[in-house]
Each structure stands twice: as structure tokens, then as C-alpha cells.
Design an enzyme around this catalytic site. Structure first.
Site, PDB file in Angstrom:
ATOM      1  CG  ASP A 355      21.325  30.353   6.573  1.00 51.76           C
ATOM      2  OD1 ASP A 355      20.598  31.031   5.819  1.00 51.76           O
ATOM      3  OD2 ASP A 355      21.830  29.261   6.233  1.00 51.76           O
ATOM      4  CD  GLU A 391      16.611  31.869   6.140  1.00 49.53           C
ATOM      5  OE1 GLU A 391      16.424  32.321   5.002  1.00 49.53           O
ATOM      6  OE2 GLU A 391      17.611  31.184   6.434  1.00 49.53           O
TER       7      GLU A 391
END
Length: 709
Positions: A355, A391
Site C-alpha cells: 500500500d 501501489e
């Protein structure tokens, strides 16, 4: 508070500074916790009721690690730390021994945080804010750590081989939401690791044809107080407080959380499915200077977090969550690397999705792929064997880095998402779509990276589901109780004439075809496809594009399918089957469109409606909508210069509102085209053949796949 009587303190030995955490050796437990700035560390023991039974000072300090060994302690022992040191926020230090803090290396947790003023290191409401000092004991309100027995009989797991990147199809889902409403999962197992390991669930995922299940965060996380006050919860789990412990909320029996997770992984592996986990190493649940003291902040705030260089009271907030983990510090790098190795080696997961992954490569001067963390990962023999997906963006300066990660990494490609969405709603031309169909070489073709580095997706947990993408022009996040202000407003969605689910049959049919167009584009493109769980049958979130706080039917997967949903599932299975059948759809070499004179072949040709190669003026013409992509199976497959022996395919795209006649082109190696898929006739089992030169009537807003025969 006064420490309880210590009957076992006399038996404490020096222990070792490594491994960090609480390690049981069969005779006792070694405790080791890093803190470069503490003056004393105590380990506190608790009984099952939460009563503190002993407080033991760790006797040794070596290599900036406090450690001690307590004989006769066993797995199941509940514990936490109290860390002494200066409380000097202006200098970056926030030690407060009145606050029980969680072991960063704890393998298991028990209990949940109860939001109370005592969990803050300062006096809430004091005019001096975080410069004040709170003396209340936070232990009664804190979750706690548990000593574990790591033993698990992995020999029950069949021989397991990871899935090669070129064959990988990712299926993103949520542990709780996927089975919370599943009728074939026993009620007490729904929403748990145990429920996800249910044979009916595993068999369904396997039958779909995907290879790799990616789970939203499973690390122990905290429910934000502002959400609880609204009657909501942190459903997605992007608020980690422990990087080694699976969250006990996802266990049918919280006392067996570790075993349940391992059993789930073993059952997926038995079915030939990989397990990836979404990890949040960019921030923690402790927030900014006004946040609670739960773990890192009270153990060594100045080491674990990025602080403002000239005002160390305040945190650098490149994550938008209040704090940023300091991946420039050796202890933080070691923490993350140790966590990754633990999940790979002890928990047998096959990879990680990071993330806000740009944070991992961020140094004080900005994004740098030669930073310490990347160097650690790239040379690590364990992590070299697992899948790493970034990401590639964060909220900091220069935070958007799609294509910027080093070899060995894959990345979420939001340019694929945005362009494909725009193309099928008539807002992007063929020349914008073409590179996305080829694995986005404009972004990823460097340093020997291959097309699989582009993780293609149309939808993900964050944003509209596929059904909602074709059913809503605008977000409808009222249930989040933020007056619909949260979530992205530029969704590149199209409701096809009416907002929401209540529409006439022609609109409903068009939406279904558009869903098939989007799915087909995803699964027939070069790169690594990622499918959001539930999109294969048209799951809806009722227009909510930011359901992070919706632990209810808005987010849970509804398994009550009608016939239309079952037909969509069958179509997705067919598409995935075609991707597995035709390696030309998942090449390891980049498509260039250049003519290879030695082999007398061009790997990809772009075809106009007249059956000829697209001219530059047609690429540049804003009225050009329909085109074909011809993948020649004779193209060179590897670095060895020889002709390939794969099938030759033709994909035709028509986002236009009318039927268009498309002349099927000539191609070497065959004299006819066999129709393998048509989004206008997704249920057809017939595969008619058409001679080269046949003018096929391509239905409005449809995609077709032909094989040269």
C-alpha cells in the site's frame, strides 16, 4: 501504578538481543525490543482477565536492543511493554511508562483497543496539548500481545510450486467480506480465515480460473475513534499496528488465529492457488502528535517515524494518515524486512502488495529506487522468490511513480484502468488504448522488465465495483456519514442513461455488455490482470466508491445470484480459460509492431475496419473508434531468434454506438478466422468460421476474439 510483586524476577536471565519479539524455545521466553533512546524497558505479564501479574525489567542492553530471558513462560502468555525515557516531544521523544505498548514483533494479539483518554501519552484537553504528560495507566484499555507456539505441520500441505508471473491472474478480496454471507460456510466461520478455507469457497475460486488470491490487510489493525463514534468501522484494515500478527477478528477462534491463517494458506496451496497479502508499511495507527501511544511512538518515536527536521514535535505526513514510517532508519528497514521474511517463510504467503508503495523508496530527498529498503529487498534470497507488487504512488512530493520501480517488482497500473474506462465510454481514442493493451511499454519497458510488471485492473477495492462503474455517473457515499464529500469524484464512469439499478431492460442489457467489454479487455491484454472479487457476477456497492468503513451488506459479497449473474460468471471463466490457452496473450517479450526481417514477421499489427494496417492519419483522426489488434503467433517468443509456434489471434474493439462492418484481414498461417468470443453473444457455444476478407458486422459496443485457422 505500582508494579505487582515479582516472584519470578530472580530467575530472569540476560537472554539474547535477537530474534526480536517474544520467542519461546520450549523452556522459556526470550524478550528483545529495539529502542535506541530508552533508558529502561519492562515487560508486563497479564492473566486472561487482563490483570497485570508481573512487571520484569529487561536486564541487558546491547546493540540498541533491550533483552532478557524468562524461564518457564509458555505460549499463551499475555504481555506488553512499558518503556522509560525522556518525554520531550520537541526533541522527538515521547516515552511514557504509564502507557502499555505493543511489541512491534508480536506474533499474536488479543483484545481490541478501547478508546479512552488514558491511551494518549499526553493529557487530552490540556492547553499544552501533546506537550503535557499523562500519568494514567493505559493497560486496561489496550489490546495485548501473546507468546505463540509457531509449530505447524506444513507437511500436510501438498508439494507447492509458485505460479509463474506470466500465468498469474490476481483475484483481490477481503477475508471478512468474501464469506460473511456465504450460504455454504458454517455461520460461526463466516468472515474468517477458516471460512475462506472452506472447500466450497476454494473450489469456486479455483473453478473461476484465477491463480492468485490477494487479501486486503490481515495485519492487526485499529478501529479509528471517529468511525466508531459514527457507528462505523475500519473495514478495509489500512490502519496497522502490528506487522507480524494476523488480526484475531478474522479468526473463528481468536485463540487459534495463527493456526487458522496457516491452515487457510495450506488449503489454497493444495488447490494450486497462491496467497498474497496487502501490507501497510507506510504508516501506523498511532497518527500524528495528537494520536494515541500504542506501540512505536512509545518505544522509540524518533527512530520509527519521519519527523520534521527542524520541528521534531511534528510528523512528516506523506501518507495522508498523520505519520510516515521512517524507512530511512536501519531499525525500521529491519522491522519491515523481518516481517516480510516471516510471512514468506513461517506463514507461507507467496507475495505482497505494498500500500502506498512509493513510501518504501522515499528518502528525505524524495523517491529513490536505490534507497536502503529496496537494496535490502533486491538482495534478499527469501524475498527474491516471492511476488512483490507496489501501489506506486503516495501523497508526498513526487509521489506518483508508475513504472519507476526496479526490476523484480510489479506495479498497479492506474493508467490502464483510466484509459480502458475512458475508451469504452467513448472518451479515449484507439491510439491511447493501444499501449495499454501491450502491457504499457511506455511505462515499464526498461531495465529488462517484462510485461507482467504492469498489473492491469479496471476496478479494485478502492472505487466503484464493475457493476457500479456502468450504473452510476456519480458517487453515492452517504452511508459513510461525511455528506458524500469523501471518495473520488472523477470516476470515469457512465450510467448509460439513468442513475442507479432501476432501469429499463435495454439499458440493463447494455450495461451487462459493457461489463463484458471491460472484463474482456482486462483479460486479453498483455500484463498481469487483477480482478476484483464479485465483479465476475456484477456485485454492487450501491454506488459507494469509498466503502472503507462499511462492514455490512454494502461491502460483503452477496452470493444470491440470479441467472444473469451466473451467465456472467460463465463468460469470465471462458475468458480466463482463453488466456490460459493462448500464451500469445501473456507474452514475456514486449510487443513492438516492428517488422523482423530475419523471421519475416511482425509481432502485432493494428488493423482498420477495411482489414488493412492502420495508417497514421487514422490513428490521429478523432473520429476513429473501431480497430483490431492482430497478434501473430509466429513472432519470436524468447531471446532466441526463431519463429514462434503459437496461435494467431485477432481482437476487435468497437466502443461506437452503431454496428460497424469489419473486414477480416489476411494473415500468414491460415485462411479463415474462428470466432472464440463475442461480448454481444457471450453465452454462445458455437464458434463459426469466416473466410479472410469476410465483412463481419461488429455489434455496437462490443469486443470480439478470433483465432486464425
Amino acid at each position: 501504578m505500582n508494579a505487582p510483586d515479582l516472584k519470578i524476577a530472580a530467575r530472569v536471565r540476560e537472554g539474547l538481543p535477537y530474534p526480536r519479539g517474544a520467542t519461546w524455545d520450549g523452556k522459556g521466553v526470550n524478550f528483545a525490543v529495539y529502542s535506541a533512546n530508552a533508558t529502561k524497558v519492562e515487560v508486563c505479564l497479564f492473566d486472561p482477565s487482563g490483570q497485570e501479574t508481573a512487571r520484569i525489567e529487561l536486564p541487558e542492553y546491547r546493540d540498541e536492543t533491550w533483552h532478557g530471558y524468562v524461564p518457564e513462560l509458555r505460549p499463551g502468555q499475555i504481555y506488553g511493554y512499558r518503556v522509560h525515557g525522556p518525554y520531550a516531544p520537541d526533541e522527538g521523544h515521547r516515552f511514557n511508562p504509564n502507557k502499555l505498548v505493543l511489541d512491534p514483533y508480536a506474533r499474536a494479539h488479543i483484545g481490541e483497543l478501547k478508546w479512552d483518554p488514558a491511551v494518549f501519552g499526553y493529557k487530552v484537553g490540556d492547553p499544552q496539548a501533546d506537550l503535557s504528560f499523562d500519568e494514567r495507566d493505559s493497560a486496561p484499555f489496550m489490546p495485548k500481545c501473546v507468546v505463540v507456539d509457531p509449530d505447524f505441520h506444513w507437511h500436510k500441505e501438498r508439494v507447492w510450486r509458485p505460479v509463474p508471473w506470466d500465468r498469474t491472474i490476481v483475484y483481490e478480496t477481503h477475508v471478512r467480506g468474501y464469506t460473511k454471507l456465504h450460504p455454504k460456510v458454517p455461520e460461526h466461520q463466516r468472515g474468517t480465515f477458516c471460512g475462506l478455507a472452506n472447500e466450497h469457497v476454494v473450489q469456486y475460486i479455483k473453478a473461476l480460473g484465477v491463480t492468485t488470491v490477494e487479501l486486503l490487510p490481515v495485519h492487526t489493525f485499529i478501529n479509528d475513534s471517529f468511525l466508531l463514534e459514527r457507528g462505523l468501522t475500519n473495514y478495509w484494515g489500512y490502519n496497522s499496528i502490528g506487522f507480524f500478527a494476523p488480526d484475531p477478528r478474522y479468526a473463528a477462534d481468536p485463540a487459534k488465529t495463527l493456526q487458522e491463517f496457516k491452515e487457510m494458506v495450506a488449503r489454497f496451496h493444495d488447490a494450486g492457488l497462491e496467497v498474497l497479502i496487502d501490507v501497510v508499511f507506510n504508516h501506523t495507527a498511532e497518527g500524528n502528535e495528537l494520536g494515541p501511544t500504542l506501540s512505536f511512538k512509545g518505544i522509540d518515536n524518533a527512530s520509527y517515524y519521519r519527523l520534521m527536521p527542524d520541528k521534531k514535535r511534528y510528523y512528516i505526513n506523506d501518507t495522508g494518515t498523520g505519520n510516515t514510517l521512517n524507512l530511512s532508519h536501519p531499525a525500521a528497514i529491519q522491522l519491515v524486512a523481518d516481517s516480510l521474511r516471516y510471512w514468506a517463510e513461517d506463514m507461507h504467503v507467496d507475495g505482497f502488495r505494498f500500500d502506498l508503495g512509493t513510501i518504501l523508496a522515499r528518502e528525505p530527498g524524495g523517491f529513490d529506487t536505490h534507497n536502503g529498503f529496496m537494496k535490502v529487498v533486491m538482495q534478499d534470497p527469501v524475498l527474491a522468490k516471492v511476488k512483490l507488487i507496489a501501489e506506486p504512488w503516495d501523497c508526498g512530493p513526487g509521489g506518483y511513480q508508475v513504472g519507476g520501480f526496479p526490476p523484480g517488482w510489479a506495479e498497479w497500473n492506474d493508467k490502464f484502468r483510466d484509459t480502458v474506462r475512458d475508451y469504452w465510454r467513448g472518451e479515449a481514442p484507439p491510439k491511447a488504448l493501444a499501449p495499454r493493451l501491450c502491457g504499457s511499454p511506455d511505462e515499464f519497458r526498461r531495465r529488462g522488465r517484462q510485461p507482467w510488471a504492469s498489473v492491469n485492473f479496471i476496478t479494485a477495492h478502492d472505487g466503484f465495483t464493475l457493476n457500479d462503474l456502468v450504473s452510476y455517473n456519480d458517487k453515492h457515499n452517504e452511508a459513510n456519514r461525511e455528506d458524500n464529500r469523501d471518495g473520488h469524484s472523477h470516476n470515469r464512469s457512465w450510467n448509460h442513461g439513468a442513475e442507479g439499478p432501476e432501469v429499463e431492460e435495454p439499458v440493463r442489457a447494455l450495461r451487462k455488455r459493457q461489463m463484458k467489454n471491460l472484463l474482456a479487455t482486462l483479460l486479453l491484454s498483455q500484463g498481469t490482470p487483477m480482478l476484483l472479487a464479485g465483479d465476475e457476477f456484477g456485485r454492487t456497492q450501491r454506488g459507494n466508491n469509498n466503502a472503507y468503513c462499511q462492514d455490512n451488506e454494502i461491502s460483503w459479497v452477496d452470493w444470491n445470484h440470479d441467472d444473469r449473474a451466473e451467465r456472467l460468471i460463465a463468460f469470465v471463466r471462458k475468458l480466463i480459460g482463453l488466456r490460459h490457452q493462448y500464451p500469445v496473450l501473456r507474452r514475456s517479450r514486449w510487443l513492438t509492431g516492428e517488422y523482423n526481417e530475419e523471421l519475416e514477421v511482425k509481432d502485432v499489427s493494428w488493423i482498420n475496419t477495411g482489414g488493412e494496417e492502420m495508417r497514421q492519419d487514422q490513428w490521429d483522426d478523432p473520429n476513429t473508434k473501431v480497430f483490431g489488434m492482430l497478434l501473430d503467433g509466429r513472432a519470436q517468443e524468447t531471446g532466441i531468434r526463431r519463429r514462434g509456434e503459437l496461435a494467431t489471434l485477432l481482437i476487435i474493439f468497437n466502443p461506437w454506438q452503431d454496428m460497424v462492418k469489419f473486414k477480416l484481414p489476411a494473415a500468414a498461417g491460415g485462411n479463415a478466422w474462428t470466432l472464440r468470443a463475442d461480448t454481444n453473444f457471450p453465452d454462445s457455444t458455437e464458434e463459426p468460421r469466416f473466410e479472410i476478407g469476410h465483412e463481419y458486422e461488429v455489434t455496437a459496443r462490443s469486443l470480439l476474439l478470433f483465432q486464425l485457422t
